[in-house]
Design an enzyme around this catalytic site. Sequence first.
Site, PDB file in Angstrom:
ATOM      1  N   GLU A 138     -15.471  16.210  -5.665  1.00 63.35           N
ATOM      2  CA  GLU A 138     -14.345  16.557  -4.806  1.00 63.35           C
ATOM      3  C   GLU A 138     -14.703  17.715  -3.885  1.00 63.35           C
ATOM      4  OE1 GLU A 138     -11.015  18.894  -6.638  1.00 63.35           O
ATOM      5  OE2 GLU A 138     -11.861  18.099  -8.517  1.00 63.35           O
ATOM      6  N   ASP A 151      -5.719  15.402 -18.105  1.00 60.41           N
ATOM      7  CA  ASP A 151      -7.023  16.052 -18.116  1.00 60.41           C
ATOM      8  C   ASP A 151      -6.818  17.548 -18.129  1.00 60.41           C
ATOM      9  OD1 ASP A 151      -7.508  16.961 -15.015  1.00 60.41           O
ATOM     10  OD2 ASP A 151      -6.548  14.991 -15.095  1.00 60.41           O
TER      11      ASP A 151
END
Length: 257
Positions: free
Chosen positions: A148, A57
Amino acid sequence: MLAGVTGAALCTTSAATAAPSYAGAQDNYAGSQIARHEGVAGSPVEYSAADQLLGHDVSGHQGAVNWAGAASAGAKFVYIKATEGTGFVNPQFAQQYNGAYGAGIVRGSYHFARPDVSDGAAQAEYFLAHGGGWSADGKTLPGALDAEYNPYGETCYGKDAAGMVAWIKAFSETYRARTGRLPTIYTSTSWWKTCTGNSAAFGGNPLWLARYNTKVGELPAGWGQQAIWQFANSGSLPGDQNWLNGTASALRNLAIG
């Protein structure tokens, strides 16, 4: 006395209407806060390209990516940061998203969640308007929500567990209503326990788990397995390193839905 009251009121109004900060958004990416909060405890064992697919990613943090090089190094799929909150778009998104496709890498986009700046539905709409869409072409992964640790302040963005679950649900349902797909959820078990109370409400969403360790380990409640494991924040591919839980058929299933 009256002047003092008026001044306080003006101060409160100013604080309430202050624009949310996106300072450093360029460097907020999937996992940027994981190593900082949870550390790195080893590299995966018992994983190979024979039974898992290697992917990665990236975000604007990586700049322009050499996609032919990534494909040559074994990249089979990639998630690319598109947006953050309702005020930031990855300036490298077009080069990264279109370049991955051109190199034959199955790609998808992700949104860095900012529950502190606007509601989940608004952020899903912003994501969809700036690269977060999905098509059933077998080469596009469902959009992902990066949930997150807050890089700007309090870990859970000022929300209690019920509030966070409601926020994620609003994002997920809005995305599904527009695309027909539930978004992938990127998170770590530790953050999920802390900020959602280990909610089991999202087991239908594909799980993209972050843990920099030798094994996948404990999953958040509601999921029996991960779709993707982000196992390292650096490696042979640009950006973070990921294993897809399966081979080419599993990747196609994730893409097609």
